[in-house]
Structures are given as C-alpha cells and as structure tokens.
Design an enzyme around this catalytic site. Structure first.
Site, PDB file in Angstrom:
ATOM      1  CD  GLU A 117      25.782  99.637  72.749  1.00 45.30           C
ATOM      2  OE1 GLU A 117      26.118 100.846  72.635  1.00 45.30           O
ATOM      3  OE2 GLU A 117      26.361  98.706  72.163  1.00 45.30           O
ATOM      4  CG  HIS A 175      26.723  94.928  75.085  1.00 56.23           C
ATOM      5  ND1 HIS A 175      26.041  94.336  74.052  1.00 56.23           N
ATOM      6  CD2 HIS A 175      26.960  96.206  74.707  1.00 56.23           C
ATOM      7  CE1 HIS A 175      25.877  95.224  73.079  1.00 56.23           C
ATOM      8  NE2 HIS A 175      26.419  96.378  73.461  1.00 56.23           N
ATOM      9  CE1 TYR A 198      27.232  87.203  75.588  1.00 54.21           C
ATOM     10  CE2 TYR A 198      27.055  84.965  74.727  1.00 54.21           C
ATOM     11  CZ  TYR A 198      27.353  86.299  74.536  1.00 54.21           C
ATOM     12  OH  TYR A 198      27.773  86.743  73.315  1.00 54.21           O
ATOM     13  NE  ARG A 242      32.569  87.758  73.592  1.00 55.17           N
ATOM     14  CZ  ARG A 242      31.306  87.377  73.351  1.00 55.17           C
ATOM     15  NH1 ARG A 242      30.306  88.175  73.688  1.00 55.17           N
ATOM     16  NH2 ARG A 242      31.078  86.206  72.794  1.00 55.17           N
ATOM     17  NE  ARG A 302      24.247  83.532  72.610  1.00 58.25           N
ATOM     18  CZ  ARG A 302      24.261  84.829  72.366  1.00 58.25           C
ATOM     19  NH1 ARG A 302      23.525  85.660  73.078  1.00 58.25           N
ATOM     20  NH2 ARG A 302      24.990  85.307  71.381  1.00 58.25           N
ATOM     21  CG  ASN A 319      22.087  92.640  75.420  1.00 64.13           C
ATOM     22  OD1 ASN A 319      22.628  92.677  74.310  1.00 64.13           O
ATOM     23  ND2 ASN A 319      22.522  91.869  76.395  1.00 64.13           N
ATOM     24  N   PRO A 367      18.457  89.163  69.424  1.00 57.56           N
ATOM     25  CG  PRO A 367      18.994  89.148  67.159  1.00 57.56           C
ATOM     26  CD  PRO A 367      18.864  90.061  68.345  1.00 57.56           C
ATOM     27  CG  ASN A 368      20.981  84.026  69.121  1.00 58.75           C
ATOM     28  OD1 ASN A 368      20.347  83.067  68.718  1.00 58.75           O
ATOM     29  ND2 ASN A 368      21.704  84.777  68.304  1.00 58.75           N
ATOM     30  CB  ALA A 374      24.645  89.326  66.789  1.00 58.35           C
TER      31      ALA A 374
HETATM   32  C1  DQA Z   1      25.943  90.689  73.829  1.00 60.58           C
HETATM   33  C2  DQA Z   1      27.258  90.834  73.059  1.00 60.58           C
HETATM   34  C3  DQA Z   1      27.052  90.607  71.576  1.00 60.58           C
HETATM   35  O1  DQA Z   1      28.291  90.713  70.879  1.00 60.58           O
HETATM   36  C4  DQA Z   1      26.489  89.227  71.317  1.00 60.58           C
HETATM   37  O2  DQA Z   1      26.234  89.041  69.945  1.00 60.58           O
HETATM   38  C5  DQA Z   1      25.292  88.934  72.140  1.00 60.58           C
HETATM   39  C6  DQA Z   1      25.281  89.347  73.534  1.00 60.58           C
HETATM   40  C7  DQA Z   1      26.168  90.761  75.352  1.00 60.58           C
HETATM   41  O3  DQA Z   1      25.193  90.928  76.082  1.00 60.58           O
HETATM   42  O4  DQA Z   1      27.295  90.598  75.823  1.00 60.58           O
HETATM   43  O5  DQA Z   1      24.346  88.274  71.688  1.00 60.58           O
HETATM   44  O6  DQA Z   1      25.086  91.745  73.459  1.00 60.58           O
END
Ligand code: DQA
Length: 148
Positions: free
Chosen positions: A100, A102, A25, A109, A20, A76, A12-13, A79
């Site tokens: 995984e 990120h 990011y 954080r 964003r 990735n 998501p997102n 959330a």
């Molecule tokens: C994320 C870290 C997550 O906590 C966050 O909700 C994201 C992006 C990252 O790439 O740093 O959407 O996965």
C-alpha cells in the site's frame, strides 16, 4: 503467471498529480512516478504494468487478473484507502506481496484519513515520502520476491 510482472494501481484522482493540491502531493506527475517505478523494477528484472482508474470496480477487476498475471501488487488506492471494501476483498485473494503506497502521510492529516481498509490486506505500507515511495515500493517487492 508472468514471474516478472508487478501490477501498479492508482486510484481516483491520481491522474491529476502535479496539478492537484501540489502542497500536499507535490508537482511530479503520475507518469513520472510510474517511470521511476519502471526504472527501479528494471534493476531487478521486473516489469511494471500500470493502471489508473477512478472506478473501484475497475481496480477490483485488475486485481482479479493479477491473481494469475502478476507476482506482486503495489497500490495507491487514493480515497478508496478509507472506504474501498471491495478493493480490500479483492486484494485479500491475491497471494503475493501487496504494498500500500501513499504520497502523503494519511496518519498526519484529517481524522477520516487515519483509517485504511487496505492496510489489513497489505504486506506493508509506505506513506509520507512523496515520490520516493514509488522506488521504495518496488525495492520492497523485489526484496520480498527474493530478487535483491
Ligand atoms: C493518497 C492519500 C489519500 O488519503 C487521498 O485520498 C489520495 C492520495 C496519497 O497518496 O497520499 O487521493 O492516497
């Protein structure tokens, strides 16, 4: 099973990368990260299939398809990292390497980001290195598959 296929999943997102919270990011778009992953994969004779979804069920279905269609998964989860138990369960059924990934370092954080429900079913985690993580994730997959 395609022996050269790597599934890259974005949760998501992440389609909003570049706009964003750029202070967290960065300004690089998701397309640009995917291009880096694809270019890196090509060095090892691997192909990257990428999907982004805001819906956990869609990501679960893509992992199911990868069970017979891909040799590795890079994810990735956005959330969903922190509460996506059905994604956890789907990844637990995948037999190849799972990375995984990120962009930020969730450990540095908010407290709620410090729990990953994906980490227990990942071969390894790359976090906090921004876009470099996409290259490193593909290199890790290539190495784990004995291609480097
Ligand atoms: C994320 C870290 C997550 O906590 C966050 O909700 C994201 C992006 C990252 O790439 O740093 O959407 O996965």
């Amino acid at each position: 099973m395609r022996a050269d296929q790597v599934l890259l999943l974005s949760g998501p997102n992440l389609q909003l990368l570049g706009q964003r919270q750029p202070e967290v990011y960065g300004r690089v778009t998701l397309d640009e990260h995917v291009t880096l992953a694809r270019d890196t994969a090509a060095r090892f004779g691997l192909q990257v299939e990428h999907h982004q979804s805001d819906h956990e069920g869609r990501l679960v279905e893509l992992v199911h398809a990868a069970r017979t269609g891909a040799v590795a998964v890079i994810v990735n989860p956005g959330a969903l990292t922190h509460y996506g138990w059905s994604l956890h369960d789907a990844l637990a059924t995948f037999e190849g390497p799972v990375i995984e990934l990120h962009l930020s370092n969730p450990e540095a954080r908010e407290d709620w980001r410090r729990t990953s429900v994906i980490a227990p079913v990942a071969t390894g985690t790359i976090a906090g290195l921004g876009g470099l993580g996409y290259r490193l994730a593909v290199e890790a997959v290539a190495s784990l598959l004995g291609r480097s």
